[in-house]
Design a protein around this motif. Sequence first.
Motif, short mmCIF file in Angstrom:
data_model
loop_
_atom_site.label_atom_id
_atom_site.label_comp_id
_atom_site.label_asym_id
_atom_site.label_seq_id
_atom_site.Cartn_x
_atom_site.Cartn_y
_atom_site.Cartn_z
N SER A 46 0.82 -1.21 0.00
CA SER A 46 0.00 0.00 0.00
C SER A 46 0.85 1.26 0.00
N GLN A 47 2.13 1.16 0.37
CA GLN A 47 3.00 2.34 0.43
C GLN A 47 3.94 2.44 -0.76
N LEU A 48 3.70 1.69 -1.82
CA LEU A 48 4.56 1.77 -3.00
C LEU A 48 4.41 3.13 -3.67
N GLU A 49 5.53 3.65 -4.15
CA GLU A 49 5.54 4.93 -4.86
C GLU A 49 6.37 4.79 -6.13
N ILE A 50 6.14 5.70 -7.06
CA ILE A 50 6.92 5.71 -8.30
C ILE A 50 8.37 6.03 -7.96
N GLY A 51 9.29 5.27 -8.52
CA GLY A 51 10.71 5.47 -8.29
C GLY A 51 11.30 4.51 -7.26
N ASP A 52 10.46 3.76 -6.55
CA ASP A 52 10.97 2.80 -5.57
C ASP A 52 11.62 1.62 -6.28
N VAL A 53 12.68 1.11 -5.71
CA VAL A 53 13.33 -0.09 -6.23
C VAL A 53 12.70 -1.28 -5.53
N VAL A 54 12.21 -2.25 -6.31
CA VAL A 54 11.50 -3.39 -5.76
C VAL A 54 12.18 -4.70 -6.15
N ILE A 75 7.74 2.38 -12.43
CA ILE A 75 7.51 3.48 -13.36
C ILE A 75 6.08 4.02 -13.23
N ASP A 76 5.10 3.12 -13.05
CA ASP A 76 3.70 3.53 -12.97
C ASP A 76 2.97 2.57 -12.04
N ILE A 77 1.95 3.08 -11.34
CA ILE A 77 1.16 2.27 -10.42
C ILE A 77 -0.31 2.41 -10.77
N ALA A 78 -0.99 1.27 -10.92
CA ALA A 78 -2.44 1.24 -11.12
C ALA A 78 -3.05 0.54 -9.90
N ASP A 79 -4.32 0.14 -10.00
CA ASP A 79 -4.98 -0.48 -8.85
C ASP A 79 -4.28 -1.76 -8.40
N ASP A 80 -4.22 -2.74 -9.28
CA ASP A 80 -3.62 -4.03 -8.94
C ASP A 80 -2.32 -4.31 -9.66
N THR A 81 -1.92 -3.41 -10.55
CA THR A 81 -0.72 -3.66 -11.34
C THR A 81 0.27 -2.51 -11.19
N VAL A 82 1.52 -2.84 -11.47
CA VAL A 82 2.58 -1.83 -11.52
C VAL A 82 3.39 -2.08 -12.77
N ILE A 83 4.01 -1.05 -13.30
CA ILE A 83 4.92 -1.21 -14.42
C ILE A 83 6.33 -1.02 -13.86
N VAL A 84 7.15 -2.05 -14.05
CA VAL A 84 8.49 -2.06 -13.48
C VAL A 84 9.50 -2.05 -14.61
N ASN A 131 14.01 0.35 -22.30
CA ASN A 131 12.89 -0.21 -23.04
C ASN A 131 12.35 -1.48 -22.40
N CYS A 132 12.94 -1.94 -21.32
CA CYS A 132 12.50 -3.17 -20.67
C CYS A 132 11.55 -2.81 -19.53
N ARG A 133 10.31 -2.56 -19.88
CA ARG A 133 9.28 -2.22 -18.90
C ARG A 133 8.21 -3.31 -18.95
N ILE A 134 7.94 -3.88 -17.80
CA ILE A 134 7.03 -5.02 -17.73
C ILE A 134 5.91 -4.71 -16.74
N PRO A 135 4.65 -4.84 -17.17
CA PRO A 135 3.55 -4.72 -16.20
C PRO A 135 3.44 -6.01 -15.40
N MET A 136 3.22 -5.87 -14.11
CA MET A 136 3.06 -7.05 -13.25
C MET A 136 2.10 -6.73 -12.12
N GLN A 137 1.60 -7.78 -11.49
CA GLN A 137 0.70 -7.59 -10.35
C GLN A 137 1.49 -7.12 -9.13
N LYS A 138 0.81 -6.38 -8.28
CA LYS A 138 1.46 -5.90 -7.06
C LYS A 138 1.86 -7.07 -6.16
N THR A 139 1.12 -8.15 -6.22
CA THR A 139 1.41 -9.29 -5.35
C THR A 139 2.71 -9.98 -5.70
#
Length: 115
Positions: free
Chosen positions: A55-63, A74-83, A90-98
């Motif tokens: 719940s505390q994830l922010e753009i720019g955090d290293v995960v 890079i971006d945060i949506a409801d259940d997904t994030v783009i990492v 150019n290697c940006r992958i959408p994935m679930q927060k879980t």
Amino acid sequence: MFDKFLALEAQADPQAGGMNWIVLIVIYGAFFFLLYMFMFRPQKKQQKALRELLSQLEIGDVVLTSSGFYGTIIDIADDTVIVEFGNNKNCRIPMQKTAIVDCEKQDSGSQTESK
């Protein structure tokens, strides 16, 4: 002689058999209490900490993802994030927060280097 033993047993207190059930119930209760304290309670604490982290994830955090890759959000949506992974922008992958298991917060202040 065996008849005398049966006679003595028949004269024994009928309430003594009830104590065995009480002791058995107390032992089972203690067993389930210890099972809860050592197995279920730590797992619930870990799940609560993970929910708080997500719940505390922010753009720019290293995960760290569950597959073992480090990336930057890079971006945060409801259940997904783009990492974004690696040096290749150019290697940006959408994935679930879980799929995120650990997070290192981005430093908000500037750091001074000591020489």
